[in-house]
Write a protein that holds these residues in place. Structure first.
Motif, PDB file in Angstrom:
ATOM      1  N   VAL A  42       2.886   6.910  47.911  1.00 44.45           N
ATOM      2  CA  VAL A  42       4.299   5.380  48.064  1.00 44.45           C
ATOM      3  C   VAL A  42       4.483   5.756  49.053  1.00 44.45           C
ATOM      4  CG1 VAL A  42       6.082   6.937  48.458  1.00 44.45           C
ATOM      5  CG2 VAL A  42       6.819   5.333  47.172  1.00 44.45           C
ATOM      6  N   GLY A  46       3.638   1.287  47.771  1.00 44.01           N
ATOM      7  CA  GLY A  46       5.340   1.190  47.223  1.00 44.01           C
ATOM      8  C   GLY A  46       5.269   1.656  45.806  1.00 44.01           C
ATOM      9  N   ALA A  47       7.129   1.379  45.243  1.00 45.59           N
ATOM     10  CA  ALA A  47       7.375   2.073  44.603  1.00 45.59           C
ATOM     11  C   ALA A  47       6.989   1.299  42.739  1.00 45.59           C
ATOM     12  CB  ALA A  47       8.681   1.858  44.383  1.00 45.59           C
ATOM     13  N   LEU A  95       9.632   4.908  37.762  1.00 51.07           N
ATOM     14  CA  LEU A  95      10.098   4.012  39.607  1.00 51.07           C
ATOM     15  C   LEU A  95      11.394   4.805  40.250  1.00 51.07           C
ATOM     16  CD1 LEU A  95       9.707   1.306  40.687  1.00 51.07           C
ATOM     17  CD2 LEU A  95      11.513   0.860  39.188  1.00 51.07           C
ATOM     18  N   LEU A  96      12.070   5.004  39.359  1.00 52.33           N
ATOM     19  CA  LEU A  96      13.309   6.058  40.398  1.00 52.33           C
ATOM     20  C   LEU A  96      12.661   6.978  41.598  1.00 52.33           C
ATOM     21  CD1 LEU A  96      15.811   6.595  38.373  1.00 52.33           C
ATOM     22  CD2 LEU A  96      15.759   4.619  39.715  1.00 52.33           C
ATOM     23  N   TRP A  99      10.152   5.667  44.013  1.00 50.40           N
ATOM     24  CA  TRP A  99      11.094   5.010  44.879  1.00 50.40           C
ATOM     25  C   TRP A  99      12.121   6.145  46.334  1.00 50.40           C
ATOM     26  CZ3 TRP A  99      16.552   4.777  45.837  1.00 50.40           C
ATOM     27  CH2 TRP A  99      17.159   3.935  46.748  1.00 50.40           C
ATOM     28  N   ASN A 102       9.924   7.560  48.956  1.00 48.96           N
ATOM     29  CA  ASN A 102      10.278   7.049  49.993  1.00 48.96           C
ATOM     30  C   ASN A 102      10.952   7.142  51.337  1.00 48.96           C
ATOM     31  OD1 ASN A 102       7.936   5.961  51.401  1.00 48.96           O
ATOM     32  ND2 ASN A 102       7.840   3.820  50.087  1.00 48.96           N
ATOM     33  N   ARG A 103      12.050   7.751  50.365  1.00 47.67           N
ATOM     34  CA  ARG A 103      13.197   8.111  51.323  1.00 47.67           C
ATOM     35  C   ARG A 103      13.433  10.011  51.853  1.00 47.67           C
ATOM     36  NH1 ARG A 103      13.019   3.851  49.081  1.00 47.67           N
ATOM     37  NH2 ARG A 103      13.864   1.586  49.381  1.00 47.67           N
ATOM     38  N   ALA A 162      18.939   7.620  47.474  1.00 50.80           N
ATOM     39  CA  ALA A 162      17.366   8.790  47.182  1.00 50.80           C
ATOM     40  C   ALA A 162      18.566   9.632  45.951  1.00 50.80           C
ATOM     41  CB  ALA A 162      17.179   9.555  48.041  1.00 50.80           C
ATOM     42  N   ALA A 165      19.084   8.654  42.592  1.00 49.01           N
ATOM     43  CA  ALA A 165      17.896   7.867  42.134  1.00 49.01           C
ATOM     44  C   ALA A 165      17.510   9.115  40.919  1.00 49.01           C
ATOM     45  CB  ALA A 165      16.960   7.444  42.989  1.00 49.01           C
TER      46      ALA A 165
END
Length: 308
Positions: A42, A46-47, A95-96, A99, A102-103, A162, A165
């Motif tokens: 990711v 990217g997501a 997707l969630l 995302w 990445n956090r 996060a 998500a």
């Protein structure tokens, strides 16, 4: 039916249940690498590419298998269920989680995703006509409670974007799991995810174009081999063959029963995160894994009535 017939039927049912658990465990092992693979990919892609975009890779295998087997196109009555699976397992969950990766660390995500078996069992009780016994819910609550306690002891707790998500991903994929397990008895285990992936291709292409535009073509072409390996694993393993095993297992052994195996997934994920991407493996993790496995062992003994 005589005593011999009853005993034979009992042994046959036990073997079928065991086969469902074997397929389910294979699916869990494949899914256990999803978060570490997402973590590896990711940051580069990217997501959007790591999330829904991985379904484009899965669509190649799905299309080939459907064509080689000359599978009959599902009827119109199956379309709502296939869309439900696509929304949860192909768009929402990937997707969630991408995302969130990445956090937060993969181990953090693994702990929160441990709520999946309880969520799947709850959805299946509503959607699939399964009626777990009180012991089943006690064991499920015990497993979930162990995961929550582990979260706070290790300092992985705290609600932020996060976390929300990841919890949203749990809810969405629980519906996809329950619906896929129900449909597996009608279409077959691998056919369910194959058709779900295929009908999602037009929307997936839009996400892929948007994902490439957001990070840049040059950035994608010059990605590291670890990022590419992570993305390929997500497409081939997590998005397709893992679901083939998982839906087959639930179709044979029942959604609620097989879903209990997923309590083991977060701890497999934490071990893989330690081995592959260098995240820490702690004593509380090992202890929590052992306790959760005990809950799973008791949960497999619980009665689950399957209504017509």
């Amino acid at each position: 039916m005589g005593r011999a017939g009853v005993q034979f039927a009992g042994r046959l049912e036990t073997k079928v249940q065991l086969l469902g658990l074997v397929y389910g465990m294979l699916g869990v092992l494949v899914f256990s690498l999803t978060l570490p693979a997402s973590k590896a990919a990711v940051g580069t892609f990217g997501a959007l590419l790591v999330g829904p975009g991985r379904a484009l890779i899965a669509a190649v295998f799905a299309g080939l298998m459907l064509s080689m087997k000359r599978e009959k196109i599902p009827s119109r009555k199956h379309l709502p269920s296939l869309i439900t699976i696509s929304v949860g397992a192909i768009f929402g969950f990937p997707l969630l989680t991408a995302w969130a990766m990445n956090r937060v660390p993969a181990s953090h995500g693994a702990v929160e995703l441990a709520l999946l078996p309880l969520a799947t069992a709850a959805v299946s009780a509503i959607r699939c006509g399964e009626r777990p016994s009180r012991l089943f819910w006690v064991c499920s609550a015990g497993g979930a409670g162990t995961v929550v306690l582990y979260t706070f002891i290790t300092g992985l707790g705290g609600i932020h974007s996060a976390d929300m998500a990841l919890l949203g991903a749990v809810v969405m994929v629980a519906f996809a799991y329950a619906e896929g397990g129900r449909m597996a008895s009608e279409l077959g285990g691998w056919q369910v995810i194959a058709w779900s992936v295929v009908i999602s291709v037009p929307a997936v292409v839009v996400f892929v174009i948007a994902g490439i535009a957001s990070v840049g073509v040059t950035h994608v072409l010059h990605a590291t081999w670890t990022a590419w390996l992570g993305l390929l694993y997500l497409g081939v393993g997590s998005q397709f063959f893992g679901f083939v095993a998982w839906y087959t297992g639930m179709g044979i052994g029942g959604v609620a029963s097989v879903s209990q195996l997923q309590y083991l997934q977060p701890f497999f994920t934490i071990v893989f995160s330690w081995l592959l991407i260098g995240e820490k493996l702690t004593i509380p993790t090992v202890v929590a894994a052992f306790v959760v496995m005990l809950w799973v062992a008791f949960g497999k003994r619980a009665t689950i009535r399957r209504q017509a």
